[in-house]
Design an enzyme around this catalytic site. Structure first.
Site, PDB file in Angstrom:
ATOM      1  N   HIS A 228      29.385  40.921  51.915  1.00  0.00           N
ATOM      2  CA  HIS A 228      29.667  42.494  52.576  1.00  0.00           C
ATOM      3  C   HIS A 228      29.375  43.396  51.423  1.00  0.00           C
ATOM      4  O   HIS A 228      29.123  44.671  52.108  1.00  0.00           O
ATOM      5  CB  HIS A 228      31.089  42.416  52.973  1.00  0.00           C
ATOM      6  CG  HIS A 228      31.624  41.955  54.380  1.00  0.00           C
ATOM      7  ND1 HIS A 228      31.605  40.534  54.411  1.00  0.00           N
ATOM      8  CD2 HIS A 228      31.810  42.492  55.273  1.00  0.00           C
ATOM      9  CE1 HIS A 228      31.785  40.500  55.697  1.00  0.00           C
ATOM     10  NE2 HIS A 228      32.195  41.406  56.306  1.00  0.00           N
ATOM     11  N   SER A 249      31.480  44.523  59.724  1.00  0.00           N
ATOM     12  CA  SER A 249      32.087  43.451  59.070  1.00  0.00           C
ATOM     13  C   SER A 249      32.860  42.459  59.869  1.00  0.00           C
ATOM     14  O   SER A 249      32.981  42.521  60.945  1.00  0.00           O
ATOM     15  CB  SER A 249      33.152  44.021  57.997  1.00  0.00           C
ATOM     16  OG  SER A 249      34.226  44.274  58.795  1.00  0.00           O
ATOM     17  N   ASP A 250      32.890  41.238  59.218  1.00  0.00           N
ATOM     18  CA  ASP A 250      33.872  40.154  59.939  1.00  0.00           C
ATOM     19  C   ASP A 250      35.363  40.614  59.599  1.00  0.00           C
ATOM     20  O   ASP A 250      35.653  41.358  58.794  1.00  0.00           O
ATOM     21  CB  ASP A 250      33.519  38.836  59.269  1.00  0.00           C
ATOM     22  CG  ASP A 250      33.838  37.808  60.214  1.00  0.00           C
ATOM     23  OD1 ASP A 250      34.607  37.757  61.313  1.00  0.00           O
ATOM     24  OD2 ASP A 250      33.262  36.595  59.899  1.00  0.00           O
ATOM     25  N   ALA A 251      36.265  39.891  60.380  1.00  0.00           N
ATOM     26  CA  ALA A 251      37.518  40.340  60.524  1.00  0.00           C
ATOM     27  C   ALA A 251      38.256  40.220  59.144  1.00  0.00           C
ATOM     28  O   ALA A 251      38.314  39.029  58.623  1.00  0.00           O
ATOM     29  CB  ALA A 251      38.339  39.753  61.619  1.00  0.00           C
TER      30      ALA A 251
END
Length: 981
Positions: A228, A249-251
Site C-alpha cells: 500500500h 486499498s484492500d479492506a
C-alpha cells in the site's frame, strides 16, 4: 462546424459543465473538483463516499465483488470459479462471461443502489503455489495466460463503448501475493527478474489494453515494504497507460500499516505515505469514514501532505465515476451500458463455461459412457449431490448437481447414490446427542433465497429469513449424523434433514445451516482425544462444545481449559466406504465425485499444508474401484491434488473447478460424450507437496517453481488435458517479420468432433542466464469437425516471446542466438519444433566501473532476502537467517583494473549482544576464491541510515570477471557497491 463551413448551433447546456456528456472527461472532472469543498473532497477518499446534496451527487461506493458473477448482493448468475475459467484457455469465452457479469451488475444496480459498478475483479496473481488458499481466484500459474484471460474478462466488464464504461474493473492483488498465512505481515522477496518477468507481467496486459480502471494493492509486503506504499504503483503501473488509474486499498490494509505491520508510528504518517504512493480510495473501518477523514485531516495539519495530494486522488476517483456515467442523464446512457439479468443467454453461457472448464486427466476407454451400456450408474461421494459456492459467489438462482443432472438424463431409477459420509452417533455421560424434531422438519430457504448481503455475516446460510431451530439436546434416543472429514481433522456434521450443525451468536449448536460458509465458518469442528472419548472443539470460535441447560453449546473460552468441554464418545454406525461399496456393486459404472468445500481447508485467510486428498475421500474411490473396476473419479476442487495412485489405478480421472450453477449438467454432458472435453490444466499438478518450495519462497527461478522452471516430473503438466478425439500436428514454421509469426497445421484425426487447445512455447537452449525450460507465448482453442484440417497463425512480439529482464543493465532484452519455438498439447507434450535466429551484438558485460553494482541486481544468491532500502523506494539485500548471505554477479567488466571499492550499507544493532566480535562485513571475492577486499560496516544507527565504507583492492581485478559477495551479520543491509580504477 459543418462540412460546408456553417456553424452548428447546439442547444445551450443549462447544467454545470461536469454534467455535460459532450465535454471531455478531464474538463468535467476539473469543473466538479473546483465546486467541492475540501471537506467534501476528503470524504470521497473513503470507500463509502457520501453524497453531496447541494450538487446532486449521490453516495458512491468503491468495490463490488464480481469474480465469477456478481457477489454478495443476492441472486445472480454464477459462473465457474476463476481457476475454472482459466482451465478453458478461452479468452473469447471469458470475455463473454465478463460481459454477462457486467450487464447483471448494471441490471441489479437499477433496482438496488447498493450494487456497485466499481468491480474488484479479476484476481490476476499468478498461481505460483497450488497450496495458496485463494488458488480458486486466479486464472493460471503462467503470467501470459493469466494476462490474456484477465484482459478478456475486463474487456467484457468494461464494455466496448469508447467513453462510457459498463463497469469499472479493478485488478487484484498488487503484488506478489500468494500466501494467506500471516498475509498482512509477511514479505515476498522478489528480485528484479521475477518482478518483471512474472509478477508484473500478469498485470501489464490488461492495463495496457485500457480495459481496467485500476488495481488493488495486496495485504503483504514486497521486499520489506507494504504494497500500500509501493513505489511500483508510480514506477511501473502508471507508466503503462495514459489513462488515470484508481488504486483502491484492500479492506483494513491502511490501518495495518501501523497496527500489524508497524511500518509507521502514526496513522497520519501511514495515510499520507499511501496517498503519496498513489492509493486513492481507502477501504477501512467498514462503512464508517470518520477515522479515515480524521487521519487525512491530521496529515494535512502536520504538513505530511498538502491539498494537491488529496486533489490528485479525488480527481482519479471522479474520472472513474464520470466514465461510469454517474454525472450523466441516466436516459442518455449508451446501449453499451444496458443491464440484463438471468437471461436465457446467460444461463446458456454458464453451461458453456462449465463444459469448457472440464479437464480429462486420464482415460483408458471408460469414457464417454454409453446410455445403452450403463443401465445403472452409481454416483457417489461427498460432492456428488452438491453445487458448491465460494466466498466470492452470488446466490444461486438455479442449480444442478451431478446426481440431479445424471438422474434427469438417465431416470432416477437408474442412478444409485451414496454420499460416502460416515454415519455416526455422539454420546455423553448424560445421554445421546439428538437433533430436535423441529430441526429435521424445517425445510429451510428456497433455492431463490441467497446469502446475506452483508460482508460480515457469520454465515450467509443463516440469513434466509427463517427462525432458527432449537439447539441440539441430550436424551435417551440418538440421532444419526453424517460426518464429513475434510482433512487435517476438520469435520462437518449434518443432521438427517441435510442441515449442517452450526453455532449461532448465542453459542448454541443447531442443525440450521444449508452449507458451510461465511467469513468465519461456523460449521466446522474437530475431535480431540481425551480420556474416555473426545472433546468436540468448534473451530469458528475455538471453544469446546458442552452440555448446557438449554442444549449443546460452545463454552466461552477461559484460557482454553479442556475442562470446559463435555467428553463425547463417537459411535460409528456405518463407514461411508461401506455404503459406496454397496452402490458400486449394483451399478454398471461408478462416478465418484470428490474434492473440497470452498469454505474449508484452503480459502481466503487459510493456506493448505498438503496436496493430499482427504483420507476419507481416498477410501471412497478405493472402495468403489474394488467393487467395480469401471470407476471414474471426478475431482471437483479449487486447486490441484496429489493423486498419483488414483491416476495409476483408475480407468478415468477428471478435474473441474466448482462450476457454478450449471456444474452438474456440464459434467453429465461430458461424461456421456455430448461434449468432448477440451479443458486444459492452468497450473502444474505435482506428485507431492515435497516437489514444492517453501510457500513463502517467491523466487521461482532459484526455487525451480512452476512449469517454467520445475526440474522434476509432474503428475500432470501445465496445459495437460485429454479429449475423446485425436489431433495430428503438421509441420511447424516460424519467421521473423514485425514479430515472430508462427504457422501450425492441425487436423482432427479422431472419431468425433471436438476442440483442441494449440499451445505455442518458446525456449532458449544454452542461454547465458537461467531461462524457463519453455514459456507459453501463444495459444488458441479451436473447434474442428472430424477429419477437418486448419492452418493457424500466431504473431507474437519478439520481446514478449524471447525477452527477459537483464539485471546487468536494468532493461528488457533479447539476446542474440538460436531459439526454439514449439507447438504442443501441453508444456511437456510438444508435437513440433522450429528454430529462429536473432542477430545482434553479443551481450555487454556489467559496466561496474561506470555504474557500480546495485545489490538487488544479482544473478544468483543464497541465504539472502530482499528488503526495503528506504520506506519510499529502493531495494537492498540482507541475510535471510541473520548470519551469512552470498551474492553472485556475472560478467563484471573492470576494464584495465579496479583499485578501490565503496560499500553503501546500513547496519542496525537492535540489542547489546547483536554485534559479533568482527561486526558486520561485506567480503568481495573472485570466482577462483581470491579475496579482493573485506569491508567492515559499523553500526549506523538504523536500518535506513546508510554509510559508505571505502576499501582498497590489493589485488586489482581487470577485464571481465565473475564477482562473489559474502555478507555477514544480522541487521546488515547492502545497497550497492562501487569500483574505481
Amino acid at each position: 462546424m459543418s462540412d460546408d463551413g456553417d456553424l452548428i448551433t447546439r442547444p445551450p447546456f443549462r447544467d454545470p459543465p461536469f454534467r455535460d456528456p459532450r465535454l471531455p472527461v478531464r474538463t468535467r472532472v476539473e469543473d466538479l473538483l473546483a465546486r467541492l469543498t475540501l471537506d467534501e473532497r476528503i470524504a470521497m477518499l473513503h470507500q463509502y463516499a457520501p453524497g453531496v446534496e447541494r450538487l446532486g451527487l449521490a453516495p458512491f461506493r468503491t468495490g463490488q465483488e464480481a469474480l465469477h458473477g456478481v457477489a454478495w448482493m443476492g441472486p445472480a448468475t454464477v459462473f465457474p470459479q476463476a481457476v475454472g475459467l482459466g482451465a478453458t484457455w478461452n479468452p473469447e469465452l471469458v470475455r463473454r462471461v465478463g460481459e454477462a457479469v457486467g450487464r447483471e451488475a448494471r441490471a441489479m444496480r437499477a433496482r438496488d443502489p447498493r450494487v456497485g459498478l466499481n468491480v474488484w475483479s479479476p484476481t490476476v496473481n499468478p498461481l505460483r503455489d497450488p497450496r495458496w488458499g485463494r488458488n480458486e481466484e486466479g486464472y493460471a500459474e503462467d503470467p501470459y495466460l493469466t494476462s490474456a484471460l484477465a484482459t478478456a474478462y475486463t474487456r467484457g466488464l468494461r464494455g466496448d463503448h469508447p467513453d462510457r464504461w459498463r463497469t469499472a474493473p479493478v485488478l487484484k492483488h498488487w503484488l506478489a501475493h500468494n500466501n494467506e498465512t500471516d498475509r498482512d505481515t509477511t514479505s515476498s522477496s522478489v528480485r528484479p527478474r521475477v518482478l518483471h518477468e512474472y509478477d508484473l507481467a500478469a498485470f501489464r496486459g490488461a492495463v495496457r489494453a485500457g480495459s481496467v480502471a485500476g488495481v488493488m494493492p495486496a495485504y503483504n509486503l514486497v521486499n520489506g515494504r507494504p504494497n500500500h506504499v509501493s513505489p511500483y504503483l508510480r514506477e511501473h503501473l502508471r507508466t503503462w497507460t495514459g489513462q488515470e488509474l484508481v488504486v483502491c486499498s484492500d479492506a483494513g490494509a491502511p490501518s495495518n500499516l501501523v497496527d500489524s505491520e508497524h511500518y509507521f508510528d502514526t496513522h497520519e504518517e501511514a495515510i499520507a505515505a499511501a496517498l503519496r504512493a498513489g492509493v486513492d480510495s481507502f477501504t477501512d473501518h467498514d462503512q464508517n469514514p470518520s477515522r479515515t477523514i480524521a487521519r487525512v485531516r491530521g496529515a494535512l495539519a502536520r504538513g505530511l501532505i498538502d491539498v494537491s495530494t488529496v486533489d490528485t486522488a479525488v480527481r482519479r476517483l471522479l474520472g472513474m465515476r464520470c466514465a461510469l456515467g454517474e454525472f450523466d442523464d441516466p436516459g442518455g446512457q449508451p446501449k453499451e451500458c444496458d443491464g440484463a439479468f438471468d437471461t436465457p443467454a446467460h444461463r446458456a453461457l454458464a453451461l458453456e463455461a462449465a463444459e469448457q472448464a472440464v479437464v480429462l486427466l486420464t482415460n483408458d476407454g471408460l469414457l464417454p459412457l454409453s446410455e445403452s451400456a450403463v443401465r445403472t450408474l452409481a454416483v457417489v461421494g461427498p460432492l456428488a449431490d452438491e453445487c458448491e459456492l465460494d466466498w466470492y459467489s452470488g446466490s444461486l438462482i438455479r442449480r444442478s448437481t451431478p446426481r440431479e443432472a445424471l438422474a434427469e438424463r438417465l431416470g432416477a431409477d437408474r442412478v444409485v447414490f451414496a454420499d460416502g459420509l460416515d454415519t455416526v452417533r455422539l454420546r455423553t455421560a448424560a445421554g445421546w446427542v439428538r437433533v430436535p424434531d423441529a430441526a429435521t422438519e424445517d425445510e429451510g430457504p428456497t433455492e431463490d433465497e441467497g446469502p446475506a448481503e452483508a460482508v460480515g455475516s457469520l454465515n450467509p446460510a443463516h440469513a434466509a429469513g427463517r427462525t432458527d431451530p432449537p439447539p441440539l439436546t441430550v436424551g435417551d434416543t440418538p440421532t444419526d449424523l453424517s460426518l464429513a472429514d475434510w482433512g487435517g481433522g476438520v469435520l462437518t456434521l449434518r443432521a438427517p434433514s441435510g442441515r449442517c450443525l452450526t453455532v449461532a451468536e448465542d453459542g448454541f449448536v443447531r442443525a440450521a445451516a444449508e452449507q458451510p460458509g461465511g467469513w468465519v465458518v461456523q460449521e466446522t469442528f474437530t475431535l480431540e482425544a481425551h480420556p474416555g472419548g473426545h472433546l468436540l472443539r468448534h473451530l469458528g470460535t475455538g471453544g469446546y462444545v458442552c452440555v448446557a441447560a438449554g442444549g449443546l453449546k460452545v463454552a466461552e473460552r477461559d484460557g482454553g481449559e479442556e475442562g470446559t468441554g463435555t467428553v463425547f464418545r463417537l459411535e460409528v454406525v456405518e463407514r461411508g466406504e461401506d455404503a459406496v461399496t454397496r452402490a458400486a456393486a449394483r451399478a454398471d459404472a461408478v462416478v465418484v465425485v470428490a474434492g473440497n468445500d470452498p469454505h474449508i481447508g484452503g480459502r481466503e485467510t487459510e493456506d493448505r499444508t498438503t496436496l493430499a486428498l482427504p483420507a476419507q475421500q481416498e477410501r471412497l474411490w478405493r472402495a468403489a474401484h474394488a467393487a467395480n473396476p469401471r470407476t471414474a473419479l471426478v475431482l471437483t476442487s479449487s486447486y490441484p491434488y496429489a493423486v498419483a495412485e488414483a491416476a495409476d489405478a483408475l480407468p478415468a480421472l477428471l478435474w473441474t473447478a466448482h462450476g457454478g450453477q450449471a456444474a452438474g449438467t456440464a459434467l453429465a454432458r461430458v461424461l456421456f460424450g455430448d461434449v468432448s472435453p477440451a479443458g486444459r490444466l492452468p497450473q502444474t499438478w505435482y506428485a507431492s507437496e515435497h516437489d514444492l518450495p517453501d510457500p513463502l519462497d517467491y523466487d521461482i527461478i532459484a526455487s525451480r517453481a512452476t512449469y517454467l522452471y520445475f526440474d522434476g516430473a509432474p503428475l500432470f503438466p501445465f496445459g495437460h488435458g485429454l479429449s475423446y478425439t485425436a489431433f495430428a500436428y503438421g509441420e511447424l514454421s516460424v519467421r521473423r517479420e514485425a514479430g515472430l509469426t508462427v504457422e501450425c497445421e492441425v487436423t482432427n484425426s479422431g472419431p468425433c468432433d471436438g476442440e483442441e487447445v494449440v499451445q505455442i512455447y518458446a525456449s532458449a537452449p544454452g542461454s547465458r542466464v537461467p531461462l524457463p525450460h519453455r514459456r507459453l507465448i501463444a495459444h488458441r482453442r479451436v473447434w474442428l469437425r472430424r477429419g477437418e484440417k486448419v492452418r493457424l497463425f500466431f504473431t507474437v512480439p519478439v520481446e514478449d516471446a524471447l525477452g527477459f529482464w537483464d539485471v546487468a543493465h536494468g532493461r528488457w532484452t533479447v539476446d542474440p542466438g538460436t531459439y526454439e519455438i514449439h507447438a504442443g498439447v501441453s508444456s511437456t507434450d510438444l508435437r513440433g519444433t522450429a528454430t529462429v535466429t536473432v542477430e545482434g551484438p553479443p551481450p555487454a558485460p556489467r559496466p561496474v566501473l561506470r555504474r557500480g553494482l546495485e545489490a538487488a541486481d544479482y544473478d544468483a544468491a543464497d541465504g539472502i532476502v530482499l528488503v526495503d532500502r528506504a520506506k519510499v523506494r529502493g531495494d537492498a539485500v540482507a541475510c535471510h537467517d541473520g548470519a551469512v548471505g552470498r551474492l553472485l554477479f556475472r560478467a563484471c567488466d573492470f576494464g584495465a583494473g579496479a583499485v578501490s571499492m565503496t560499500v553503501e550499507a546500513a547496519y542496525e544493532v537492535t540489542g547489546a549482544g547483536d554485534v559479533a566480535a568482527e561486526g558486520a562485513t561485506v567480503e568481495v571475492h573472485l570466482a577462483d576464491g581470491t579475496t579482493l577486499a573485506t569491508a567492515a560496516v559499523p553500526p549506523t544507527g538504523g536500518r535506513y541510515v546508510y554509510t559508505t565504507v571505502r576499501a582498497a583492492l590489493p589485488t586489482s581485478p581487470a577485464g571481465v570477471r565473475d564477482l562473489h559477495i559474502t555478507l555477514r551479520g544480522g541487521g546488515l543491509r547492502l545497497a550497492r557497491l562501487g569500483f574505481s580504477g
